[in-house]
Design a protein around this motif. Structure first.
Motif, PDB file in Angstrom:
ATOM      1  N   MET A 159       1.072  -1.778   0.415  1.00  0.00           N
ATOM      2  CA  MET A 159      -0.367  -0.021   0.037  1.00  0.00           C
ATOM      3  C   MET A 159       1.025   1.208   0.204  1.00  0.00           C
ATOM      4  O   MET A 159       1.798   1.177   0.592  1.00  0.00           O
ATOM      5  CB  MET A 159      -1.166   0.081   1.082  1.00  0.00           C
ATOM      6  N   PRO A 160       0.693   2.077  -1.137  1.00  0.00           N
ATOM      7  CA  PRO A 160       1.071   3.184  -0.987  1.00  0.00           C
ATOM      8  C   PRO A 160       1.175   3.994   0.293  1.00  0.00           C
ATOM      9  O   PRO A 160       0.000   4.332   1.267  1.00  0.00           O
ATOM     10  CB  PRO A 160       0.256   4.546  -1.543  1.00  0.00           C
ATOM     11  N   VAL A 161       1.842   5.014   0.814  1.00  0.00           N
ATOM     12  CA  VAL A 161       1.796   6.089   1.919  1.00  0.00           C
ATOM     13  C   VAL A 161       1.188   7.784   2.119  1.00  0.00           C
ATOM     14  O   VAL A 161       1.317   7.752   0.946  1.00  0.00           O
ATOM     15  CB  VAL A 161       3.427   6.268   2.278  1.00  0.00           C
ATOM     16  N   LYS A 162       0.493   6.903   2.599  1.00  0.00           N
ATOM     17  CA  LYS A 162      -0.811   8.770   2.265  1.00  0.00           C
ATOM     18  C   LYS A 162       0.194  10.077   3.245  1.00  0.00           C
ATOM     19  O   LYS A 162       1.521   9.618   3.367  1.00  0.00           O
ATOM     20  CB  LYS A 162      -2.004   8.113   3.479  1.00  0.00           C
ATOM     21  N   PRO A 163      -0.439  10.753   1.990  1.00  0.00           N
ATOM     22  CA  PRO A 163       0.377  11.741   2.021  1.00  0.00           C
ATOM     23  C   PRO A 163      -0.090  12.842   3.459  1.00  0.00           C
ATOM     24  O   PRO A 163      -0.707  12.415   4.372  1.00  0.00           O
ATOM     25  CB  PRO A 163      -0.033  12.892   1.588  1.00  0.00           C
ATOM     26  N   ASP A 164       1.230  13.512   4.012  1.00  0.00           N
ATOM     27  CA  ASP A 164       1.071  13.852   5.379  1.00  0.00           C
ATOM     28  C   ASP A 164       0.090  15.639   4.360  1.00  0.00           C
ATOM     29  O   ASP A 164       0.442  16.686   3.524  1.00  0.00           O
ATOM     30  CB  ASP A 164       1.926  14.690   5.367  1.00  0.00           C
ATOM     31  N   ILE A 165      -0.564  15.894   5.729  1.00  0.00           N
ATOM     32  CA  ILE A 165      -1.780  17.081   5.534  1.00  0.00           C
ATOM     33  C   ILE A 165      -0.787  18.238   6.528  1.00  0.00           C
ATOM     34  O   ILE A 165      -0.786  18.221   7.595  1.00  0.00           O
ATOM     35  CB  ILE A 165      -2.348  16.311   6.248  1.00  0.00           C
ATOM     36  N   LEU A 166      -0.476  19.151   5.400  1.00  0.00           N
ATOM     37  CA  LEU A 166       0.121  19.804   5.651  1.00  0.00           C
ATOM     38  C   LEU A 166      -0.822  20.818   6.833  1.00  0.00           C
ATOM     39  O   LEU A 166      -0.178  21.317   7.539  1.00  0.00           O
ATOM     40  CB  LEU A 166       1.392  20.781   4.837  1.00  0.00           C
ATOM     41  N   LYS A 167      -2.043  21.590   5.822  1.00  0.00           N
ATOM     42  CA  LYS A 167      -3.000  22.726   6.086  1.00  0.00           C
ATOM     43  C   LYS A 167      -4.075  22.302   5.842  1.00  0.00           C
ATOM     44  O   LYS A 167      -3.933  21.943   4.920  1.00  0.00           O
ATOM     45  CB  LYS A 167      -2.316  23.623   6.157  1.00  0.00           C
ATOM     46  N   ILE A 168      -5.364  22.658   6.902  1.00  0.00           N
ATOM     47  CA  ILE A 168      -6.315  22.476   6.085  1.00  0.00           C
ATOM     48  C   ILE A 168      -6.871  23.941   6.458  1.00  0.00           C
ATOM     49  O   ILE A 168      -7.112  24.471   7.404  1.00  0.00           O
ATOM     50  CB  ILE A 168      -7.391  20.864   7.060  1.00  0.00           C
ATOM     51  N   ARG A 169      -7.545  24.863   5.785  1.00  0.00           N
ATOM     52  CA  ARG A 169      -8.110  26.059   5.516  1.00  0.00           C
ATOM     53  C   ARG A 169      -9.763  26.071   4.678  1.00  0.00           C
ATOM     54  O   ARG A 169      -9.752  25.194   3.709  1.00  0.00           O
ATOM     55  CB  ARG A 169      -7.853  26.874   5.267  1.00  0.00           C
ATOM     56  N   SER A 170     -10.772  26.639   5.166  1.00  0.00           N
ATOM     57  CA  SER A 170     -11.551  27.035   4.581  1.00  0.00           C
ATOM     58  C   SER A 170     -11.638  28.270   3.339  1.00  0.00           C
ATOM     59  O   SER A 170     -11.091  28.969   3.436  1.00  0.00           O
ATOM     60  CB  SER A 170     -12.834  27.865   6.246  1.00  0.00           C
ATOM     61  N   ALA A 171     -12.575  28.046   2.441  1.00  0.00           N
ATOM     62  CA  ALA A 171     -11.724  28.693   1.351  1.00  0.00           C
ATOM     63  C   ALA A 171     -13.224  28.898   0.730  1.00  0.00           C
ATOM     64  O   ALA A 171     -13.691  29.781   0.552  1.00  0.00           O
ATOM     65  CB  ALA A 171     -11.910  27.268  -0.013  1.00  0.00           C
ATOM     66  N   ALA A 172     -14.345  28.603   0.891  1.00  0.00           N
ATOM     67  CA  ALA A 172     -15.816  28.817   1.264  1.00  0.00           C
ATOM     68  C   ALA A 172     -17.068  28.267   2.154  1.00  0.00           C
ATOM     69  O   ALA A 172     -16.884  26.912   1.639  1.00  0.00           O
ATOM     70  CB  ALA A 172     -16.578  28.866  -0.106  1.00  0.00           C
ATOM     71  N   GLU A 173     -17.864  28.627   2.314  1.00  0.00           N
ATOM     72  CA  GLU A 173     -19.216  28.056   3.057  1.00  0.00           C
ATOM     73  C   GLU A 173     -20.326  28.433   3.065  1.00  0.00           C
ATOM     74  O   GLU A 173     -20.339  30.033   2.435  1.00  0.00           O
ATOM     75  CB  GLU A 173     -18.384  28.490   4.791  1.00  0.00           C
ATOM     76  N   SER A 174     -21.244  27.642   2.831  1.00  0.00           N
ATOM     77  CA  SER A 174     -23.178  28.208   2.844  1.00  0.00           C
ATOM     78  C   SER A 174     -23.326  27.471   3.543  1.00  0.00           C
ATOM     79  O   SER A 174     -23.409  26.440   4.194  1.00  0.00           O
ATOM     80  CB  SER A 174     -23.512  28.140   1.324  1.00  0.00           C
ATOM     81  N   ARG A 175     -25.363  27.857   3.489  1.00  0.00           N
ATOM     82  CA  ARG A 175     -25.751  26.680   4.416  1.00  0.00           C
ATOM     83  C   ARG A 175     -25.260  25.266   3.990  1.00  0.00           C
ATOM     84  O   ARG A 175     -25.738  24.729   4.892  1.00  0.00           O
ATOM     85  CB  ARG A 175     -27.079  27.280   3.911  1.00  0.00           C
ATOM     86  N   LEU A 176     -25.557  24.162   3.246  1.00  0.00           N
ATOM     87  CA  LEU A 176     -24.948  23.318   3.253  1.00  0.00           C
ATOM     88  C   LEU A 176     -23.579  22.804   2.818  1.00  0.00           C
ATOM     89  O   LEU A 176     -23.392  21.930   3.050  1.00  0.00           O
ATOM     90  CB  LEU A 176     -26.151  23.092   2.286  1.00  0.00           C
ATOM     91  N   PHE A 177     -23.202  23.869   2.416  1.00  0.00           N
ATOM     92  CA  PHE A 177     -21.707  23.085   1.883  1.00  0.00           C
ATOM     93  C   PHE A 177     -20.963  24.208   2.459  1.00  0.00           C
ATOM     94  O   PHE A 177     -20.837  24.728   2.599  1.00  0.00           O
ATOM     95  CB  PHE A 177     -21.474  22.806   0.356  1.00  0.00           C
ATOM     96  N   LYS A 178     -19.391  23.045   2.701  1.00  0.00           N
ATOM     97  CA  LYS A 178     -18.240  23.871   2.861  1.00  0.00           C
ATOM     98  C   LYS A 178     -17.014  23.583   2.500  1.00  0.00           C
ATOM     99  O   LYS A 178     -16.737  22.467   2.326  1.00  0.00           O
ATOM    100  CB  LYS A 178     -17.965  23.630   5.008  1.00  0.00           C
ATOM    101  N   VAL A 179     -16.263  24.469   1.578  1.00  0.00           N
ATOM    102  CA  VAL A 179     -14.822  24.083   0.719  1.00  0.00           C
ATOM    103  C   VAL A 179     -13.736  24.406   1.676  1.00  0.00           C
ATOM    104  O   VAL A 179     -13.934  25.664   2.171  1.00  0.00           O
ATOM    105  CB  VAL A 179     -15.099  24.564  -1.390  1.00  0.00           C
TER     106      VAL A 179
END
Length: 181
Positions: free
Chosen positions: A1-21
């Motif tokens: 199995m491949p090694v999963k990538p490291d998550i360096l950063k997660i940030r909100s790009a946009a948000e509505s009543r139903l969705f968050k990008v």
């Protein structure tokens, strides 16, 4: 199995009543770095119900789908509310959208749609031993219920109004589950 990538950063790009990008910065094992976007997973997931009558017919609903700007023939489905299990949510959604309850629920599979871009999961649940029961839901209009013989699944796939991939997969899994039971 491949090694999963490291998550360096997660940030909100946009948000509505139903969705968050979200934007996710990743570093792969070979050192390559990329930024991906996804619709973030919100809530407890959803359920898709495959109601099967004692005559081996599946109950479909016709509902307006704003994504394709048209009515579509599909299976009842909805979000799992706080405090609900998938089975409780399935029974509630079935009552709200199709006017039936179920005394026998069986989980088929937890599925994803476009997992490269969305974290959403939906649990496909077969509902049998049905009885009439209607609950008021959040739907803006009552949905038409269409009964279809499960042994004529191939004909249903030719119907231009039945085109949701998750529903197609769920019906094939249901047919196999019932045949092998």
């Amino acid at each position: 199995m491949p090694v999963k990538p490291d998550i360096l950063k997660i940030r909100s790009a946009a948000e509505s009543r139903l969705f968050k990008v979200e934007e996710i910065d990743l570093r792969f094992s070979n050192g390559a770095e990329r930024t991906y976007e996804r619709l973030a997973n919100r809530g407890r997931g959803a359920v898709m119900i495959i109601p099967v009558t004692s005559d081996n017919e599946v109950l479909l609903i016709r509902e307006y789908a704003v994504g394709i700007e048209d009515y579509t023939l599909t299976l009842p489905k909805g979000l799992i509310d706080p405090g609900e299990t998938a089975h409780i949510a399935a029974d509630r959604e079935l009552k709200e959208e199709a006017g039936y309850g179920s005394n026998l629920l069986h989980t088929l599979k937890v599925m994803t749609s476009a997992p490269n871009y969305m974290g959403h999961k939906i649990t496909a649940i077969v509902a049998r031993d049905l009885y009439p029961c209607r609950l008021q839901g959040d739907e803006p209009e009552e949905m038409e219920v269409v009964s279809w013989p499960l042994d004529k699944l191939d004909q249903l796939l030719l119907d231009e109004d039945f085109n949701e991939a998750r529903a197609i997969a769920a019906l094939y899994m249901t047919r196999d589950f019932l045949q092998n039971e």
